[in-house]
Write an enzyme that holds these catalytic residues in place. Structure first.
Site, short mmCIF file in Angstrom:
data_model
loop_
_atom_site.label_atom_id
_atom_site.label_comp_id
_atom_site.label_asym_id
_atom_site.label_seq_id
_atom_site.Cartn_x
_atom_site.Cartn_y
_atom_site.Cartn_z
N ASP A 144 -75.54 -87.93 4.93
CA ASP A 144 -75.40 -88.87 6.05
C ASP A 144 -75.43 -88.12 7.39
O ASP A 144 -74.95 -86.98 7.48
CB ASP A 144 -74.05 -89.60 5.91
N GLU A 175 -80.39 -88.08 5.98
CA GLU A 175 -80.58 -89.16 6.95
C GLU A 175 -80.83 -88.55 8.32
O GLU A 175 -79.92 -88.08 9.00
CB GLU A 175 -79.35 -90.06 7.03
O1 LIG Z 1 -72.09 -99.43 17.23
C1 LIG Z 1 -71.73 -98.60 16.45
N1 LIG Z 1 -72.24 -97.34 16.43
C2 LIG Z 1 -73.25 -96.93 17.42
C3 LIG Z 1 -74.64 -97.10 16.85
C4 LIG Z 1 -74.74 -96.38 15.50
O2 LIG Z 1 -74.40 -94.99 15.69
C5 LIG Z 1 -74.07 -94.29 14.57
C6 LIG Z 1 -75.02 -93.53 13.89
C7 LIG Z 1 -76.35 -93.34 14.38
C8 LIG Z 1 -77.15 -94.37 14.88
C9 LIG Z 1 -78.43 -94.10 15.36
C10 LIG Z 1 -78.89 -92.80 15.34
O3 LIG Z 1 -80.18 -92.49 15.77
C11 LIG Z 1 -78.11 -91.79 14.82
O4 LIG Z 1 -78.63 -90.53 14.80
C12 LIG Z 1 -76.84 -92.04 14.33
O5 LIG Z 1 -74.71 -92.86 12.73
C13 LIG Z 1 -73.45 -92.92 12.22
C14 LIG Z 1 -73.19 -92.25 11.03
C15 LIG Z 1 -71.92 -92.27 10.48
O6 LIG Z 1 -71.68 -91.61 9.33
C16 LIG Z 1 -70.89 -92.99 11.10
C17 LIG Z 1 -71.17 -93.66 12.27
O7 LIG Z 1 -70.18 -94.35 12.90
C18 LIG Z 1 -72.45 -93.65 12.85
C19 LIG Z 1 -72.73 -94.37 14.08
O8 LIG Z 1 -71.85 -95.02 14.68
C20 LIG Z 1 -70.67 -98.95 15.39
C21 LIG Z 1 -69.31 -98.72 15.92
C22 LIG Z 1 -68.92 -97.36 15.35
C23 LIG Z 1 -69.57 -97.28 14.00
N2 LIG Z 1 -70.75 -98.09 14.22
C24 LIG Z 1 -71.86 -98.04 13.46
O9 LIG Z 1 -72.76 -98.80 13.75
C25 LIG Z 1 -72.06 -97.11 12.30
C26 LIG Z 1 -73.34 -96.84 12.00
C27 LIG Z 1 -73.78 -95.95 10.90
C28 LIG Z 1 -72.96 -95.56 9.83
C29 LIG Z 1 -73.47 -94.77 8.85
C30 LIG Z 1 -74.81 -94.34 8.91
O10 LIG Z 1 -75.36 -93.57 7.94
C31 LIG Z 1 -75.62 -94.73 10.01
O11 LIG Z 1 -76.90 -94.31 10.04
C32 LIG Z 1 -75.12 -95.53 10.97
#
Ligand SMILES: O=C(NCCCOc1c(-c2ccc(O)c(O)c2)oc2cc(O)cc(O)c2c1=O)[C@@H]1CCCN1C(=O)/C=C/c1ccc(O)c(O)c1
Length: 428
Positions: A144, A175
């Site tokens: 991840d 990822e």
């Molecule tokens: O709006 C949110 N996040 C901002 C947009 C998504 O950004 C995240 C990305 C992300 C997004 C875009 C990118 O280009 C990138 O490099 C990373 O990867 C993550 C990976 C994690 O293990 C835990 C996380 O909280 C995130 C995360 O917040 C909400 C609130 C916090 C958790 N979350 C989320 O939306 C959680 C999303 C999430 C969780 C697990 C994942 O594997 C993932 O890809 C996204």
């Protein structure tokens, strides 16, 4: 905001295998039963970070944590195991600039405390976690948030990870959300495993929403600016982008069944890369953060299976006949080449996989009614999209292939599943 969002699972407090989905013993039993049936388990491993600044309390396994003090006794990790202003260039310690490769790796993603993976102690703790999973029979990992780790740190951790119990190196895919235009590239991670291909779902969403002609799929793969077949794990949607999080652009999901089934069938029929199908729960689309169906904060609802349909709020799109049967199609096609490529109008295509399988797609406003070369041996075949081969006959359409491998192929146009697929295991 629900009190236990889905992404809570992506904020570890320790590497104990106890969550609302079950205990370590239950996980071990599941892996054992799956391995006994030739089903391999790949764990979604989260080791770029721990929890979010400001969060404090206990995890499902009972481990206490206090993020602001970098206090994770369940591992243990302490303040010296996390990146700080000495390695992260931003004022608030968080990632802001996705054009800065150092910031992406050394700062906090969304305020998640960022492990110092260059430190041997931290690498060893992560490797212990992965080796424990291998001891339980796991065959590999999804890494991840790999984009937020230095490739050299991932490599150093994997060097400490042993061979899997069925022999050979763990299968690793990372990822790296790279749809182009950022400082971090997927290609940086190809020496430590495959990468999750986030371009794939965006491209197929355009085609199967009729925003791009089907005929261009003839060279779908590396020729479309994606990585080579041996480097990718492809998917239509995942847990993150099905909710609109993660990468830009809108991918197809099970909420749009018709194009979703078409795109998934194409993915399963097409020999580019290793493919992954999604299985979801019916999350509330008004509340993107909602977690899995649950009875209470402590217990998640079991997946109930009634034939090919699931209950208790679990979608099980992987059990839809049009998807389920196409897994067998992919298995029967094996490594057979694409042959007999046929184009009707720009939105009508068909192709064979050697002499093993044949599929036709019709996004045109008129039916396909055409004698086509299927490549299959002469005989009767059941269309696995409209039905199954059950006790010697087809519950859906059937196709007669003549001695030259040709058949009259009819594919509807204004129907739910405008595709037809046959393969050597559904002949009768
Ligand atoms: O709006 C949110 N996040 C901002 C947009 C998504 O950004 C995240 C990305 C992300 C997004 C875009 C990118 O280009 C990138 O490099 C990373 O990867 C993550 C990976 C994690 O293990 C835990 C996380 O909280 C995130 C995360 O917040 C909400 C609130 C916090 C958790 N979350 C989320 O939306 C959680 C999303 C999430 C969780 C697990 C994942 O594997 C993932 O890809 C996204």
């Amino acid at each position: 905001m629900t009190n236990r969002p889905w992404y809570e699972r992506y904020q570890p407090v320790s590497y104990k295998l106890i969550t609302r989905s079950g205990t370590e013993q239950q996980f071990k039993d599941m892996v054992k039963r799956c391995n006994a049936k030739g089903v391999r388990i790949y764990v979604d491993a989260v080791f770029n970070h721990m929890t979010r600044m400001g969060s404090i309390g206990k995890g499902s396994g009972g481990s206490y944590f206090d993020t602001d003090n970098f206090y994770f006794p369940g591992v243990p990790f302490g303040a010296t195991d996390f990146n700080d202003e000495s390695s992260c260039p931003t004022l608030d310690g968080r990632i802001h600039d996705y054009q800065n490769a150092v910031e992406i790796r050394n700062c906090q993603l969304e305020g998640l405390v960022d492990l110092k993976l260059g430190k041997d102690y931290v690498r060893s703790k992560v490797a212990d976690y992965l080796n424990h999973l291998i001891d339980l029979g796991v065959a590999g990992f999804r890494v991840d948030a790999a984009k937020h780790m230095w490739p050299r740190d991932i490599a150093a951790i994997l060097e400490k990870v042993k061979n899997v119990s069925m022999g050979g190196r763990p299968f690793v895919y990372q990822e790296v959300i790279d749809t182009g235009g950022e400082a971090v590239q997927g290609s940086e991670y190809l020496s430590t495993g495959r990468i999750a291909n986030f371009k794939y779902g965006l491209e197929l969403a355009q085609v199967f929403r009729r925003q791009n002609a089907l005929k261009w799929l003839k060279n779908f793969g590396a020729d479309w600016g994606m990585w080579s077949s041996g480097d990718v794990v492809n998917f239509i949607d995942n847990h993150d982008n099905q909710r609109g999080h993660g990468c830009a652009g809108s991918v197809l999901t099970h909420w749009e069944p018709k194009p979703y089934k078409l795109a998934t069938a194409f993915m399963l029929a097409w020999p580019y890369g290793i493919v992954r199908i999604m299985s979801s729960y019916e999350y509330n689309r008004e509340d993107n953060s909602e977690g899995p169906p649950h009875n209470s904060d402590e217990s998640i609802k079991s997946v109930t299976i009634n034939g090919m349909v699931c209950g208790n709020g679990w979608s099980c799109e992987h059990r839809w006949r049009q998807i389920y049967n196409m897994v067998a199609f992919r298995n029967m096609a094996g490594d057979a080449e694409v042959t007999n490529w046929w184009k009707g109008t720009d939105y009508q295509i068909a192709f064979s996989r050697g002499d093993k399988a044949f599929i036709a797609f019709n996004l045109e406003i008129v039916d396909i009614n055409q004698s086509l070369m299927t490549g299959l041996p002469a005989g009767q075949y059941c269309d696995v999209i409209s039905g199954n081969l059950e006790s010697g006959s087809c519950t859906g359409a059937s196709v007669t292939v003549d001695g030259s491998g040709r058949a009259n192929i009819h594919v509807c146009s204004h129907c739910e599943d405008p595709m037809l697929a046959i393969h050597i295991a559904c002949g009768y």
